[in-house]
Design a protein around this motif. Structure first.
Motif, PDB file in Angstrom:
ATOM      1  N   ALA A  83       0.817  -1.278   0.155  1.00  0.00           N
ATOM      2  CA  ALA A  83       0.012  -0.348   0.053  1.00  0.00           C
ATOM      3  C   ALA A  83       0.994   1.302  -0.026  1.00  0.00           C
ATOM      4  O   ALA A  83       0.286   2.445   0.047  1.00  0.00           O
ATOM      5  N   SER A 127       3.262   4.126  -1.187  1.00  0.00           N
ATOM      6  CA  SER A 127       3.081   5.281  -2.387  1.00  0.00           C
ATOM      7  C   SER A 127       4.008   4.711  -3.441  1.00  0.00           C
ATOM      8  O   SER A 127       3.450   5.057  -4.595  1.00  0.00           O
ATOM      9  N   PRO A 139       5.227   3.069  -6.566  1.00  0.00           N
ATOM     10  CA  PRO A 139       4.732   1.997  -7.029  1.00  0.00           C
ATOM     11  C   PRO A 139       6.075   0.865  -7.613  1.00  0.00           C
ATOM     12  O   PRO A 139       6.290   0.442  -8.702  1.00  0.00           O
ATOM     13  N   TYR A 180      10.257   8.332   3.196  1.00  0.00           N
ATOM     14  CA  TYR A 180      10.410   9.761   3.095  1.00  0.00           C
ATOM     15  C   TYR A 180      10.587  10.584   4.483  1.00  0.00           C
ATOM     16  O   TYR A 180      11.736  11.524   4.689  1.00  0.00           O
ATOM     17  N   PHE A 201      14.002  12.421   5.907  1.00  0.00           N
ATOM     18  CA  PHE A 201      13.837  14.230   6.250  1.00  0.00           C
ATOM     19  C   PHE A 201      14.579  14.161   7.484  1.00  0.00           C
ATOM     20  O   PHE A 201      15.290  15.033   7.735  1.00  0.00           O
ATOM     21  N   ASP A 248      14.018  17.583   0.618  1.00  0.00           N
ATOM     22  CA  ASP A 248      13.065  18.752   1.268  1.00  0.00           C
ATOM     23  C   ASP A 248      13.878  19.463   2.579  1.00  0.00           C
ATOM     24  O   ASP A 248      13.786  20.352   2.913  1.00  0.00           O
ATOM     25  N   ARG A 277       8.184  10.289  -8.260  1.00  0.00           N
ATOM     26  CA  ARG A 277       7.280  10.832  -9.221  1.00  0.00           C
ATOM     27  C   ARG A 277       7.644  12.228  -9.417  1.00  0.00           C
ATOM     28  O   ARG A 277       8.552  13.038  -8.885  1.00  0.00           O
ATOM     29  N   GLU A 278       7.300  12.385 -10.688  1.00  0.00           N
ATOM     30  CA  GLU A 278       7.111  13.683 -11.129  1.00  0.00           C
ATOM     31  C   GLU A 278       7.074  14.881 -10.345  1.00  0.00           C
ATOM     32  O   GLU A 278       6.052  14.810  -9.681  1.00  0.00           O
ATOM     33  N   HIS A 322       7.184  19.289 -10.212  1.00  0.00           N
ATOM     34  CA  HIS A 322       7.698  20.460 -10.527  1.00  0.00           C
ATOM     35  C   HIS A 322       8.495  21.205  -9.414  1.00  0.00           C
ATOM     36  O   HIS A 322       9.130  22.347  -9.766  1.00  0.00           O
ATOM     37  N   PHE A 323       8.299  20.994  -8.270  1.00  0.00           N
ATOM     38  CA  PHE A 323       8.891  21.685  -7.207  1.00  0.00           C
ATOM     39  C   PHE A 323      10.435  21.480  -6.675  1.00  0.00           C
ATOM     40  O   PHE A 323      11.295  22.149  -6.599  1.00  0.00           O
ATOM     41  N   SER A 327       1.109   6.222  -8.743  1.00  0.00           N
ATOM     42  CA  SER A 327       1.955   6.457  -7.408  1.00  0.00           C
ATOM     43  C   SER A 327       0.971   6.305  -6.074  1.00  0.00           C
ATOM     44  O   SER A 327       1.303   5.728  -5.273  1.00  0.00           O
ATOM     45  N   GLU A 328      -0.091   6.912  -6.111  1.00  0.00           N
ATOM     46  CA  GLU A 328      -0.973   6.897  -5.108  1.00  0.00           C
ATOM     47  C   GLU A 328      -1.504   5.613  -4.790  1.00  0.00           C
ATOM     48  O   GLU A 328      -2.113   4.972  -5.681  1.00  0.00           O
ATOM     49  N   PRO A 329      -1.639   4.898  -3.559  1.00  0.00           N
ATOM     50  CA  PRO A 329      -2.136   3.679  -3.305  1.00  0.00           C
ATOM     51  C   PRO A 329      -3.505   3.894  -3.272  1.00  0.00           C
ATOM     52  O   PRO A 329      -4.156   3.512  -2.145  1.00  0.00           O
ATOM     53  N   TYR A 383      -0.908  14.726 -11.222  1.00  0.00           N
ATOM     54  CA  TYR A 383       0.059  15.863 -10.784  1.00  0.00           C
ATOM     55  C   TYR A 383       0.276  16.972 -11.618  1.00  0.00           C
ATOM     56  O   TYR A 383       0.211  18.057 -11.754  1.00  0.00           O
ATOM     57  N   GLY A 384       0.697  16.453 -12.843  1.00  0.00           N
ATOM     58  CA  GLY A 384       1.132  17.095 -14.093  1.00  0.00           C
ATOM     59  C   GLY A 384      -0.043  17.816 -14.728  1.00  0.00           C
ATOM     60  O   GLY A 384       0.340  19.123 -14.895  1.00  0.00           O
ATOM     61  N   PHE A 409      -0.585  20.881 -12.266  1.00  0.00           N
ATOM     62  CA  PHE A 409       0.302  21.929 -12.320  1.00  0.00           C
ATOM     63  C   PHE A 409      -0.113  22.959 -13.469  1.00  0.00           C
ATOM     64  O   PHE A 409       0.072  23.997 -13.325  1.00  0.00           O
ATOM     65  N   ASP A 463       2.164  22.988  -6.234  1.00  0.00           N
ATOM     66  CA  ASP A 463       3.436  23.610  -6.358  1.00  0.00           C
ATOM     67  C   ASP A 463       3.307  24.837  -7.412  1.00  0.00           C
ATOM     68  O   ASP A 463       4.341  25.590  -7.448  1.00  0.00           O
ATOM     69  N   ALA A 473       3.202  27.799  -5.325  1.00  0.00           N
ATOM     70  CA  ALA A 473       4.265  28.114  -4.553  1.00  0.00           C
ATOM     71  C   ALA A 473       5.356  28.745  -5.395  1.00  0.00           C
ATOM     72  O   ALA A 473       6.032  29.535  -5.258  1.00  0.00           O
ATOM     73  N   SER A 474       5.357  28.251  -6.611  1.00  0.00           N
ATOM     74  CA  SER A 474       6.175  28.675  -7.924  1.00  0.00           C
ATOM     75  C   SER A 474       5.808  30.052  -8.292  1.00  0.00           C
ATOM     76  O   SER A 474       6.663  30.824  -8.557  1.00  0.00           O
ATOM     77  N   ARG A 492       0.705  12.185   0.138  1.00  0.00           N
ATOM     78  CA  ARG A 492       1.613  11.463   1.187  1.00  0.00           C
ATOM     79  C   ARG A 492       2.323  12.590   1.951  1.00  0.00           C
ATOM     80  O   ARG A 492       2.061  13.612   1.540  1.00  0.00           O
ATOM     81  N   GLU A 493       2.581  12.461   2.988  1.00  0.00           N
ATOM     82  CA  GLU A 493       3.479  13.145   3.992  1.00  0.00           C
ATOM     83  C   GLU A 493       4.569  13.930   3.301  1.00  0.00           C
ATOM     84  O   GLU A 493       5.183  13.304   2.413  1.00  0.00           O
ATOM     85  N   ASP A 494       4.576  15.047   3.518  1.00  0.00           N
ATOM     86  CA  ASP A 494       5.470  16.214   2.574  1.00  0.00           C
ATOM     87  C   ASP A 494       6.011  17.038   3.687  1.00  0.00           C
ATOM     88  O   ASP A 494       5.042  17.897   3.932  1.00  0.00           O
ATOM     89  N   HIS A 495       6.982  17.297   3.879  1.00  0.00           N
ATOM     90  CA  HIS A 495       7.548  18.338   4.934  1.00  0.00           C
ATOM     91  C   HIS A 495       7.416  19.797   4.236  1.00  0.00           C
ATOM     92  O   HIS A 495       7.622  20.875   4.783  1.00  0.00           O
ATOM     93  N   PHE A 496       7.419  19.595   2.839  1.00  0.00           N
ATOM     94  CA  PHE A 496       7.787  20.970   2.202  1.00  0.00           C
ATOM     95  C   PHE A 496       6.525  21.499   1.836  1.00  0.00           C
ATOM     96  O   PHE A 496       6.284  22.884   2.101  1.00  0.00           O
ATOM     97  N   ARG A 497       5.536  20.952   1.422  1.00  0.00           N
ATOM     98  CA  ARG A 497       4.072  21.639   0.873  1.00  0.00           C
ATOM     99  C   ARG A 497       3.298  21.742   2.246  1.00  0.00           C
ATOM    100  O   ARG A 497       3.599  20.601   3.230  1.00  0.00           O
TER     101      ARG A 497
END
Lengths: 348, 348
Positions: free
Chosen positions: A81, A83, A85, A233, A237, A266, A289-290, A292-293, B83-85, B233-234, B237, B266, B269-270, B289-294
DNA sequence: TGTTCGGATCGAAACGTTTCGATAAATTTC
DNA sequence: GAAATTTATCGAAACGTTTCGATCCGAACA
C-alpha cells in the motif's frame, strides 16, 4: 436458484470428441500437443474445438494432474500500500510472465509481524499453490514455514539464508552512483540510509564504499547509517538533519533509496541549501514521481517488471524440478542478480 | 521428475472416512455443515480430520460444484502502477472480504485501450471466475463484453449504464469541502479539474455547485473544467496556471482530486502565492503522502478498503442470485454509495 | 517371411469431491 | 398402533479431465 451464468451449456471434451469422431483421449492429446496424432486428425479436432468454442475446464484438468496452476505472491501489506509503485510493478512482471506458463498469480499481503496461526494465507492453508513468490523483506518465520512445507519458493528483492532469490545488483548500482558523483568532481560523498540491516540496503552501502575506495577518496566527512526505522520519506527528512550538523558539510550524498533522498531534498530546501549547486543528491530505485517543485532526482534505475519476470521464470523451473539457468545474468549459486542503470537528472 | 513438493502424501476425504468409520458422503456433509449428522459423528469426523491434517482439495470440490471459487479483479495498468495507493487499497478491501466467502481474487490489469482479441484476461478466456470486479474507469467495450457473457459484475469507483456499482458519494464529499471553505469565510471558491467526463469527477463538480448554491454564493470568478487529460499531478500543475490568470483571483480552490491539488500547490508556490494565507486548497481522495515541504492537504477522505469490501459483498450476493441489501448506505437501484469524511489540514 | 518397431487411436481407470436417492431407525401424528 | 415425518447414514453416479496400457496397422529389419 438458477445460476446467473447459466446458458446454452459450456461444451466439454466429450462434445468435441463426439463431433470429431474420435476418442476423448485423442482430443486431450491434441489439445496438449502430446503423444502421436496424425496431422489430419489433429486439425480436424482443432477445428471442431474452435467451432464449439471449447475451452478445457481448469478444475477438471487439475484434478488428475495433481497441480493447482496457481502461484502465490506474498508481500507485506505496508509495502503493497505504499506510495511508490515499486512492488506493484514487480507483481505486474510476474503476472506477465505467468501467462506464458498458464499460471494464475494469487496476490496476498501479510502483516509486518507474522503469526502463522492468524495470518497464513488461505492458498497455503488449502495448499492451493504450486509455488510461492515473496517480494521484499518479510518475517523470516513466514519464509521458513513455506520452505519447511517443501513448497518451491523464490524471494524477490530480499535474501534469507540460501533460499532462491532474484535481487537487484545493488552493489553495482551503488558503484555507478558513486562513480557518477566522482566524475562530477565530488570528493566528499556522504551516505544516508535507514533500516540498514536489510540485505539489499547493506549491499548498497558496500557498493558505495567500494566506489569510494576505487576512486581513492578518503573517509567521507559523514555517513548516516541507521539500523532502525523504515527507509521512507519521513525517516529521510529527519535523518538528513544530521548531515547538516556534520563537522564539514559533504558536497554530495548518496541515499539508500529514493524515498530517503526525497526527504533529504526537502530538508535541504528547508535549510536553504541549493541542490545541486550546494549539494548533489543521488537516490536508488527510480520511483520518485514527477514533481515541479523539487529538482528531479538522479537515481539508479531498477527494472522492477524484470525482477518479477525473472522470479517467475526461476520459480517455474524450480517447480519443474530442473535447475534454472540465466546465461545473461550473474548467477552465483541460488541468486539471480539483475543489473541497474544510472539515470542522471537535475539533482546531481 | 519427482515433484519437489512430494511428501508423505496429502490425506483425502477417503482417509478420513475410513479412519472415522463412516461413509465418504458423511465426511463431506460434516465438512460443509450440511444435511443431518449427529453431534457424535460430527465431532468424531472433525477430530479425525484435524488429526490427519485433512484439507479438501479445491480442484476436486470445484469439479462437481460447477464453480471456480475465483473472482477476477480488473483495473487499468496505468491506474494500478500509479503513485497513489488508491486502487491497491481497494484491492486489499476485496481480498479481505473474499476470505469470508472462501474466494480467491485474481488481479489482472488491462491496457487503457482494450482490444478483446489481445487483452482478454486469461481467467475470462478460460471462464475460470464466478464473477468480476472492475475498479476505476476502463474501456466500456471490456465492461460490456463481460456483461454480455452473463458473468456477474460489479464496478468500483466508476459507473456505466445500469451495471451494478459501488461508488464514492462524490456529491456529498464535494459539498462537505465547499461548506468547509464557506465556513472559513471564503466567498469566491474556484474549481479545478481534468477528465471531467468521468462520472465520479462530474459528480464532484455537481456537489461543488450545489454547495455554492446552498451558500447563496454567486458565480465563482474561475472554473477550470477540462474534459481532456488524466487527473494527475502534471495536469494539475499546468491547468492551475489558468487560475492565476483569471480576471480576479479566487481565495480558495476545490480540486477534483488530490493529485490535481498537489499540482496546484506547487504551481502556487512557484508563483509565490502562499497557501493557505493567499489561497486555500482542498482536494479529494486523501492519497497525498506526507510531505514536509508543501502544506499538508485538506481533503475529502475516501474509505478505499471499504469500497472494495462492499463491492465484494455485493458481487457475492449477485452470484448467489438474490438481491443485495445495504441498510446502512444509500442504495438507489443498482448503486451503492459510500460516504466520505472531510479531513482538515494545513492547506485551508 | 516372420519379427520387431513405431505411429495412431482407443478404452478405461483414476483424480477427490458433491449430491441425489435409498434405506433405516427414531420420533411424532392421527 | 399404523402412518407419516424427521433424523442419520450410506452407496453410487457425476463432474471433465489426464494418462496408462492395449490394440491395430504398416514399415523396416533380419
Amino acid at each position: 436458484m438458477a445460476s446467473p451464468t447459466s446458458g446454452p451449456k459450456r461444451s466439454t471434451i466429450k462434445d468435441v470428441a463426439k463431433k470429431a469422431g474420435v476418442a476423448i483421449s485423442t482430443v486431450s492429446l491434441v489439445m496438449n500437443g502430446k503423444g502421436f496424432v496424425s496431422n489430419e486428425t489433429s486439425t480436424r479436432v482443432l477445428n471442431v474445438a474452435k467451432q464449439l468454442n471449447y475451452v478445457p475446464r481448469q478444475a477438471a484438468r487439475k484434478l488428475p494432474m495433481q497441480s493447482t496452476g496457481n502461484i502465490g505472491f506474498v508481500l507485506r501489506a505496508d509495502h503493497f500500500a505504499r506510495s511508490e509503485p515499486f512492488y506493484t510493478r514487480i507483481f505486474l512482471g510476474t503476472e506477465f510472465e505467468a501467462h506464458f506458463h498458464g499460471l494464475y498469480v494469487l496476490l496476498t499481503t501479510i502483516p509486518q509481524k507474522f503469526d502463522a496461526s492468524l495470518h497464513t494465507p488461505r492458498f497455503l492453508q488449502e495448499r492451493n499453490v504450486d509455488g510461492v513468490l515473496i517480494a521484499g523483506k518479510v518475517d523470516s518465520d513466514f519464509i521458513e514455514s513455506i520452505a519447511g512445507a517443501r513448497i518451491p519458493l523464490v524471494l524477490i528483492d530480499y535474501q534469507l539464508k540460501d533460499h532462491p532469490a532474484v535481487v537487484i545488483d545493488n552493489q553495482q548500482g551503488a558503484k555507478l552512483a558513486v562513480e557518477h558523483l566522482v566524475s562530477k568532481g565530488h570528493e566528499d560523498i556522504a551516505f544516508l540510509g535507514a533500516d540498514m540491516l536489510h540485505p539489499s540496503l547493506k549491499e548498497r552501502l558496500e557498493g558505495y564504499r567500494i566506489g569510494l575506495n576505487d576512486a581513492r577518496l578518503g573517509k567521507p566527512s559523514c555517513e548516516i547509517v541507521s539500523d532502525q526505522g523504515e527507509p521512507d520519506y519521513g525517516t529521510g527528512f529527519e535523518l538528513s538533519q544530521q548531515i547538516f550538523e556534520c563537522s564539514k558539510r559533504p558536497t554530495a550524498v548518496f541515499c539508500a533509496n529514493d524515498s530517503i533522498a526525497m526527504g533529504l531534498l526537502d530538508q535541504a530546501a528547508s535549510q536553504g541549501i541549493r541542490v545541486p549547486e550546494d549539494l548533489a543528491v543521488v537516490g536508488f530505485d527510480d520511483v520518485a514521481r514527477e514533481d515541479h517543485f523539487r529538482p528531479s532526482l538522479t537515481t539508479v534505475r531498477v527494472y522492477k517488471e524484470q525482477l518479477g519476470e525473472l522470479a517467475m521464470k526461476y520459480l517455474n523451473e524450480l517447480m519443474a524440478g530442473f535447475p534454472a539457468t540465466y546465461p545473461n545474468f550473474e548467477r552465483r549459486s541460488h541468486i539471480v542478480r539483475v543489473p541497474t542503470e544510472l539515470i542522471i537528472r537535475e539533482s546531481s
